[in-house]
Design an enzyme around this catalytic site. Structure first.
Site, PDB file in Angstrom:
ATOM      1  N   CYS A   1       0.831  -1.204   0.000  1.00  0.00           N
ATOM      2  CA  CYS A   1       0.000   0.000   0.000  1.00  0.00           C
ATOM      3  C   CYS A   1       0.868   1.258   0.000  1.00  0.00           C
ATOM      4  CB  CYS A   1      -0.999  -0.047   1.150  1.00  0.00           C
ATOM      5  SG  CYS A   1      -2.448   0.964   0.814  1.00  0.00           S
TER       6      CYS A   1
ATOM      7  N   ARG B   1      -2.321   7.420  -6.191  1.00  0.00           N
ATOM      8  CA  ARG B   1      -2.784   7.326  -4.797  1.00  0.00           C
ATOM      9  C   ARG B   1      -4.298   7.328  -4.736  1.00  0.00           C
ATOM     10  NH1 ARG B   1      -0.652  11.756  -1.061  1.00  0.00           N
ATOM     11  NH2 ARG B   1      -1.529  10.339   0.459  1.00  0.00           N
TER      12      ARG B   1
ATOM     13  N   ILE C   1      -7.274  -0.552   1.444  1.00  0.00           N
ATOM     14  CA  ILE C   1      -7.675   0.606   2.243  1.00  0.00           C
ATOM     15  C   ILE C   1      -7.106   1.866   1.591  1.00  0.00           C
ATOM     16  CG2 ILE C   1      -7.598   1.705   4.520  1.00  0.00           C
ATOM     17  CD1 ILE C   1      -7.001  -1.135   5.672  1.00  0.00           C
TER      18      ILE C   1
ATOM     19  N   HIS D   1      -3.336  -5.044   1.815  1.00  0.00           N
ATOM     20  CA  HIS D   1      -2.750  -5.287   3.136  1.00  0.00           C
ATOM     21  C   HIS D   1      -2.778  -6.779   3.479  1.00  0.00           C
ATOM     22  CE1 HIS D   1      -2.434  -1.122   4.749  1.00  0.00           C
ATOM     23  NE2 HIS D   1      -3.304  -0.905   3.784  1.00  0.00           N
TER      24      HIS D   1
ATOM     25  N   GLU E   1      -1.152  -8.325   5.613  1.00  0.00           N
ATOM     26  CA  GLU E   1      -0.993  -8.528   7.060  1.00  0.00           C
ATOM     27  C   GLU E   1      -2.328  -8.453   7.798  1.00  0.00           C
ATOM     28  OE1 GLU E   1      -0.488  -5.831   5.464  1.00  0.00           O
ATOM     29  OE2 GLU E   1      -1.087  -4.118   6.685  1.00  0.00           O
TER      30      GLU E   1
HETATM   31  N1  GLN Z   1      -3.852   6.376   0.917  1.00  0.00           N
HETATM   32  C1  GLN Z   1      -2.559   6.157   1.516  1.00  0.00           C
HETATM   33  C2  GLN Z   1      -1.484   7.000   0.821  1.00  0.00           C
HETATM   34  O1  GLN Z   1      -1.737   7.531  -0.208  1.00  0.00           O
HETATM   35  C3  GLN Z   1      -2.187   4.699   1.465  1.00  0.00           C
HETATM   36  C4  GLN Z   1      -3.168   3.915   2.275  1.00  0.00           C
HETATM   37  C5  GLN Z   1      -2.585   2.706   2.913  1.00  0.00           C
HETATM   38  O2  GLN Z   1      -1.376   2.493   3.008  1.00  0.00           O
HETATM   39  N2  GLN Z   1      -3.471   1.908   3.446  1.00  0.00           N
HETATM   40  O3  GLN Z   1      -0.407   7.108   1.329  1.00  0.00           O
END
Ligand code: GLN
Length: 184
Positions: free
Chosen positions: A80, A100, A129, A165, A167
């Protein structure tokens, strides 16, 4: 001897990654300053907030030591925000551009079962997420998994990056793959 895996612990959900590493019988070390990178067999850059993580990396003078570690062939997994940190505009280690929060505001979080090349035993249950996707990538980048035709799991040499994610899904297979990758 069990492997020693560093987890960048400036911000984000590093503890869940450390737990997974330990569940696989390896040792985990939280990485906060350049000296913590010494002697690592692999490194994980967790999810979190890429803007905050960028500031932390600058503050601690970690950019160059991280680049040196990656270029020496040490296996690295970015998840992420960790994927974002590895891209062209941040640490410049992966030949990718990330977008992003790519899945839009209305779908900030979702879960999906996705096939990831190199991961045996059925699809991974992936928790996204406010996730990025790979918007563009160079020829050295292998796409391992996609959602709606956007790459969300990739590999480039010794580096793996996923938008989701692992984890949070109690699925240790990606971490196990990282541990099987051989550094120099
Ligand atoms: N939206 C976050 C970012 O742009 C990343 C989200 C995440 O790591 N769960 O840094």
């Amino acid at each position: 001897m069990s492997k020693l895996v560093g987890v960048l612990a400036l911000q984000g959900d590093f503890e869940a990654h450390a737990k997974m590493v330990r569940a696989l019988g390896a040792q985990a070390r939280e990485v906060r300053v350049p000296g913590d990178l010494e002697g690592l067999d692999a490194l994980i850059i967790p999810g979190g907030e890429s803007t905050v993580m960028t500031l932390g990396i600058e503050r601690e003078g970690l950019a160059e030591p991280l680049q040196t570690l990656a270029r020496s062939g040490t296996p690295i997994l970015g998840t992420c925000a960790g994927m974002i940190m590895l891209d062209r505009e941040h640490l410049g280690l992966l030949d990718i551009t990330t977008r992003r929060n790519a899945f839009g505001r209305q779908i900030r979080s979702f879960e999906a079962d996705i096939e990831v090349e190199g991961i045996e035993g059925g699809p991974m249950h992936a928790v996204f997420i406010r996730a990025p996707w790979v918007a563009e990538h160079g020829p050295g980048v292998e796409v391992l998994g996609q959602v709606k035709e956007h790459p969300v799991a990739i590999r480039q040499g010794n580096m793996l990056a996923v938008s989701f994610h692992p984890e949070l899904a109690a699925d240790t297979r990606l971490h196990a793959l990282l541990l099987r990758m051989n550094g120099n």
